[in-house]
Design a protein around this motif. Structure first.
Motif, short mmCIF file in Angstrom:
data_model
loop_
_atom_site.label_atom_id
_atom_site.label_comp_id
_atom_site.label_asym_id
_atom_site.label_seq_id
_atom_site.Cartn_x
_atom_site.Cartn_y
_atom_site.Cartn_z
N GLU A 89 -2.49 -4.32 9.18
CA GLU A 89 -2.10 -2.92 9.10
C GLU A 89 -0.89 -2.64 9.98
OE1 GLU A 89 -4.38 1.23 8.32
OE2 GLU A 89 -5.43 -0.32 9.45
N ALA A 90 -0.89 -3.24 11.16
CA ALA A 90 0.24 -3.05 12.09
C ALA A 90 1.51 -3.68 11.54
CB ALA A 90 -0.11 -3.63 13.45
N LYS A 91 1.38 -4.86 10.94
CA LYS A 91 2.57 -5.58 10.46
C LYS A 91 3.17 -4.92 9.21
CE LYS A 91 1.34 -10.03 12.51
NZ LYS A 91 2.42 -10.05 13.50
N PHE A 92 2.36 -4.17 8.46
CA PHE A 92 2.88 -3.49 7.29
C PHE A 92 3.36 -2.07 7.59
CE2 PHE A 92 0.26 -6.62 4.77
CZ PHE A 92 1.36 -7.25 4.20
N LYS A 93 3.37 -1.71 8.85
CA LYS A 93 3.86 -0.39 9.23
C LYS A 93 5.31 -0.25 8.77
CE LYS A 93 4.16 2.74 13.18
NZ LYS A 93 4.00 2.89 14.65
N GLY A 94 5.62 0.86 8.13
CA GLY A 94 6.99 1.07 7.64
C GLY A 94 7.18 0.61 6.21
N ILE A 95 6.14 -0.03 5.64
CA ILE A 95 6.19 -0.47 4.23
C ILE A 95 5.04 0.20 3.50
CG2 ILE A 95 5.76 -2.45 2.71
CD1 ILE A 95 7.39 -4.14 4.57
N ALA A 96 5.32 0.71 2.31
CA ALA A 96 4.26 1.34 1.52
C ALA A 96 3.16 0.31 1.24
CB ALA A 96 4.83 1.88 0.21
N HIS A 97 1.93 0.65 1.62
CA HIS A 97 0.85 -0.31 1.39
C HIS A 97 -0.48 0.43 1.24
CE1 HIS A 97 0.73 0.32 5.78
NE2 HIS A 97 -0.56 0.02 5.70
N LEU A 98 -1.41 -0.22 0.56
CA LEU A 98 -2.75 0.30 0.38
C LEU A 98 -3.75 -0.83 0.59
CD1 LEU A 98 -2.32 2.40 -2.91
CD2 LEU A 98 -2.71 3.33 -0.62
N PHE A 99 -4.89 -0.51 1.19
CA PHE A 99 -5.97 -1.48 1.33
C PHE A 99 -7.02 -1.19 0.25
CE2 PHE A 99 -4.10 -1.93 5.48
CZ PHE A 99 -4.35 -3.26 5.82
N HIS A 100 -7.51 -2.25 -0.39
CA HIS A 100 -8.52 -2.11 -1.44
C HIS A 100 -9.70 -3.01 -1.11
CE1 HIS A 100 -5.44 -0.21 -4.07
NE2 HIS A 100 -4.63 -1.09 -3.52
N ASN A 101 -10.90 -2.46 -1.12
CA ASN A 101 -12.11 -3.25 -0.96
C ASN A 101 -12.81 -3.33 -2.31
OD1 ASN A 101 -12.19 -3.88 1.87
ND2 ASN A 101 -12.48 -1.69 2.23
N ILE A 102 -13.03 -4.53 -2.79
CA ILE A 102 -13.66 -4.72 -4.10
C ILE A 102 -14.94 -5.52 -3.91
CG2 ILE A 102 -13.39 -5.75 -6.39
CD1 ILE A 102 -10.42 -5.09 -6.18
#
Length: 280
Positions: free
Chosen positions: A209-222
């Motif tokens: 989460e910290a490394k993707f800061k500044g980039i559009a991202h979503l977490f998905h739990n399946i």
């Protein structure tokens, strides 16, 4: 300057991967290294014993390889003229994986882009054996391009993870480079069967989460799906056009691709697939 290795057997599938690479990095200064490896159709110890006919055959194969590579460069420069791009050719009497290993040790490339099948590709086989060996053994990132995939700008990236990797910058940089280049969204997908994340997994998830800061991202739990099924369904629903995974030994990547019968896994990959080695 980015150094990208483009293995080719002069098949349509290899050409498709080359054109993808040229368009993906259209606005990036690159040195593309076109590689053709060759071995005799019948390769035996006796072949290496020097005799005039055998030597002449080897010279013919070598010259044919070099000529076809040069013709390929001319075709590229005619169809995809680009001042950002320069080309080098390598013709080598070697196996593909052996040559790639030697080139990596020589710091020749930092990325490989190749087709998923060879010249004799069979439709029901997901990856050709050469591609499988490269995906599993290469020490730099590899992007495998399906033979029927026409280039489109990446817009949705799928990044499945079991959160078992202590994510370092070098693991994520190849992914982040493309995300930044095309301003795309990263979908981080965790597939599980009901168990809560371990402390280690939660720590690694927070690192992501910290490394993707500044980039559009979503977490998905399946929950309660196998990984091939989850990836296939997700890429259809979300119109994913780039799949990225880290090849972490003893992780779900290994279980998915190398402990199963990959050729008939029912995992219909129809988008480019980037594999990043965990040991970078």
């Amino acid at each position: 300057m980015k150094k990208i290795l483009l293995p080719t057997d002069f098949s349509d599938n290899a050409w498709n991967a080359i054109t993808y690479a040229l368009q993906l990095y259209k606005n990036v200064k690159c040195n593309f290294i076109l590689l053709n490896t060759y071995t005799p159709v019948v390769y035996q110890v006796e072949f290496m014993q020097s005799s005039e006919p055998q030597f002449q055959l080897m010279e013919t194969v070598k010259e044919t390889s070099k000529k076809r590579l040069q013709d390929l460069v001319e075709k590229i420069e005619a169809e995809f003229p680009n001042p950002n791009h320069q080309f080098t050719t390598i013709s080598s009497f070697n196996t593909l994986t052996g040559e790639i290993s030697e080139l990596y040790e020589g710091n020749v490339m930092d990325l490989i882009i190749m087709g998923t099948k060879g010249a004799s590709g069979v439709k029901e086989v997901l990856f050709g054996s050469n591609t499988m060996h490269v995906l599993n053994s290469a020490k730099c990132p590899v992007i495998a391009i399906p033979s029927d995939f026409d280039f489109e700008k990446p817009h949705e990236l799928l990044f499945p993870s079991d959160y078992e990797i202590d994510f370092k910058d070098q693991h994520l940089q190849p992914l982040l480079d493309i995300a930044n280049l095309y301003n795309i969204r990263v979908n981080i997908m965790h597939v599980h069967y009901g168990e809560a994340l371990t402390k280690r997994q939660e720590t690694n998830r927070q690192k992501l989460e910290a490394k993707f800061k500044g980039i559009a991202h979503l977490f998905h739990n399946i929950k309660n799906k196998n990984i091939p099924e989850a990836i296939t369904e997700f890429q259809i629903k979300t119109r994913i056009n780039l799949l990225v995974m880290i090849n972490n030994k003893h992780s779900f990547f290994e279980n998915l691709f190398f402990k199963s019968n990959i050729k008939h896994i029912g995992f219909h990959l129809n988008v480019p697939f980037m594999v990043i080695p965990s040991q970078l």
